[in-house]
Design a protein around this motif. Sequence first.
Motif, mmCIF file in Angstrom:
data_model
loop_
_atom_site.group_PDB
_atom_site.id
_atom_site.type_symbol
_atom_site.label_atom_id
_atom_site.label_comp_id
_atom_site.label_asym_id
_atom_site.label_seq_id
_atom_site.Cartn_x
_atom_site.Cartn_y
_atom_site.Cartn_z
ATOM 1 N N PHE A 41 46.822 -16.591 13.394
ATOM 2 C CA PHE A 41 45.288 -15.983 14.018
ATOM 3 C C PHE A 41 44.693 -14.675 13.303
ATOM 4 O O PHE A 41 43.561 -14.646 12.930
ATOM 5 C CB PHE A 41 45.442 -15.951 15.491
ATOM 6 C CG PHE A 41 44.002 -15.199 16.288
ATOM 7 C CD1 PHE A 41 43.185 -16.192 16.624
ATOM 8 C CD2 PHE A 41 43.717 -13.767 16.332
ATOM 9 C CE1 PHE A 41 42.127 -16.058 17.347
ATOM 10 C CE2 PHE A 41 42.653 -13.783 17.146
ATOM 11 C CZ PHE A 41 41.776 -14.605 17.448
ATOM 12 N N THR A 42 45.367 -13.534 13.331
ATOM 13 C CA THR A 42 44.980 -12.387 12.625
ATOM 14 C C THR A 42 44.640 -12.510 11.285
ATOM 15 O O THR A 42 43.804 -11.944 10.654
ATOM 16 C CB THR A 42 45.915 -11.247 12.842
ATOM 17 O OG1 THR A 42 47.227 -11.659 12.314
ATOM 18 C CG2 THR A 42 46.037 -11.045 14.359
ATOM 19 N N ALA A 43 45.315 -13.270 10.599
ATOM 20 C CA ALA A 43 45.195 -13.476 9.049
ATOM 21 C C ALA A 43 44.060 -14.403 9.088
ATOM 22 O O ALA A 43 43.071 -14.062 8.281
ATOM 23 C CB ALA A 43 46.187 -14.120 8.312
ATOM 24 N N ARG A 44 43.761 -15.536 9.702
ATOM 25 C CA ARG A 44 42.759 -16.213 9.618
ATOM 26 C C ARG A 44 41.275 -15.652 9.947
ATOM 27 O O ARG A 44 40.405 -15.905 9.231
ATOM 28 C CB ARG A 44 42.962 -17.543 10.670
ATOM 29 C CG ARG A 44 42.032 -18.813 10.386
ATOM 30 C CD ARG A 44 42.111 -19.966 11.376
ATOM 31 N NE ARG A 44 43.632 -20.007 11.381
ATOM 32 C CZ ARG A 44 44.427 -20.194 12.590
ATOM 33 N NH1 ARG A 44 43.975 -19.676 13.661
ATOM 34 N NH2 ARG A 44 45.766 -20.479 12.323
ATOM 35 N N TYR A 45 41.221 -14.679 10.797
ATOM 36 C CA TYR A 45 40.104 -14.144 11.468
ATOM 37 C C TYR A 45 39.916 -12.601 10.932
ATOM 38 O O TYR A 45 39.091 -12.111 11.409
ATOM 39 C CB TYR A 45 40.066 -14.417 12.932
ATOM 40 C CG TYR A 45 39.816 -15.720 13.456
ATOM 41 C CD1 TYR A 45 38.621 -16.475 13.098
ATOM 42 C CD2 TYR A 45 40.997 -16.482 13.985
ATOM 43 C CE1 TYR A 45 38.639 -17.860 13.565
ATOM 44 C CE2 TYR A 45 40.749 -17.663 14.392
ATOM 45 C CZ TYR A 45 39.644 -18.448 13.973
ATOM 46 O OH TYR A 45 39.711 -19.705 14.320
ATOM 47 N N SER A 46 40.872 -12.184 10.006
ATOM 48 C CA SER A 46 40.675 -11.047 9.691
ATOM 49 C C SER A 46 40.536 -9.704 10.685
ATOM 50 O O SER A 46 39.902 -8.920 10.718
ATOM 51 C CB SER A 46 39.589 -10.557 8.838
ATOM 52 O OG SER A 46 39.563 -11.390 7.592
ATOM 53 N N VAL A 47 41.521 -9.826 11.712
ATOM 54 C CA VAL A 47 41.644 -8.934 12.679
ATOM 55 C C VAL A 47 42.842 -8.040 12.578
ATOM 56 O O VAL A 47 43.963 -8.337 12.690
ATOM 57 C CB VAL A 47 42.090 -9.878 14.052
ATOM 58 C CG1 VAL A 47 41.940 -8.813 15.496
ATOM 59 C CG2 VAL A 47 41.127 -10.793 14.435
ATOM 60 N N GLU A 48 42.701 -6.902 12.055
ATOM 61 C CA GLU A 48 43.481 -5.967 11.675
ATOM 62 C C GLU A 48 43.242 -4.326 11.814
ATOM 63 O O GLU A 48 44.005 -3.482 11.542
ATOM 64 C CB GLU A 48 43.626 -6.043 9.991
ATOM 65 C CG GLU A 48 42.484 -5.872 9.286
ATOM 66 C CD GLU A 48 42.758 -6.186 7.780
ATOM 67 O OE1 GLU A 48 42.211 -5.482 6.628
ATOM 68 O OE2 GLU A 48 43.091 -7.331 7.522
ATOM 69 N N ARG A 49 42.219 -4.173 12.673
ATOM 70 C CA ARG A 49 41.879 -3.027 13.140
ATOM 71 C C ARG A 49 42.658 -2.317 14.300
ATOM 72 O O ARG A 49 42.328 -3.088 15.361
ATOM 73 C CB ARG A 49 40.300 -2.849 13.266
ATOM 74 C CG ARG A 49 39.816 -1.185 13.693
ATOM 75 C CD ARG A 49 38.317 -1.175 13.854
ATOM 76 N NE ARG A 49 37.655 -1.525 12.555
ATOM 77 C CZ ARG A 49 36.412 -1.397 12.637
ATOM 78 N NH1 ARG A 49 35.609 -0.919 13.639
ATOM 79 N NH2 ARG A 49 35.756 -1.721 11.559
#
Length: 97
Positions: A41-49
Amino acid sequence: MVKGGFVYLLASGRNGTLYLGVTSDLTRRMAQHRQKTLGGFTARYSVERLVWFEALPTIEDAIAAEKTMKKWRRAWKIALIESTNPEWRNLADDVMG
């Protein structure tokens, strides 16, 4: 030796996609999210903050907190973030040095 844990919230941006997670090593986990080595999920949607986190005495406490927070409404999570990080700064910069 009993190890502590962290429950944390990531966001793609201010009021963007949210991700709730748990880890025993926040620095390592943030590096994994940034490098997209975890996939999913985090890689797919660029959720990294990293916008919020809490250190807890044991990993079991962190897991219990995560399970509770997973049931929360999105508005409650946003209110939690904004109570300590109103600018939605990336706290990973502080954590990772």
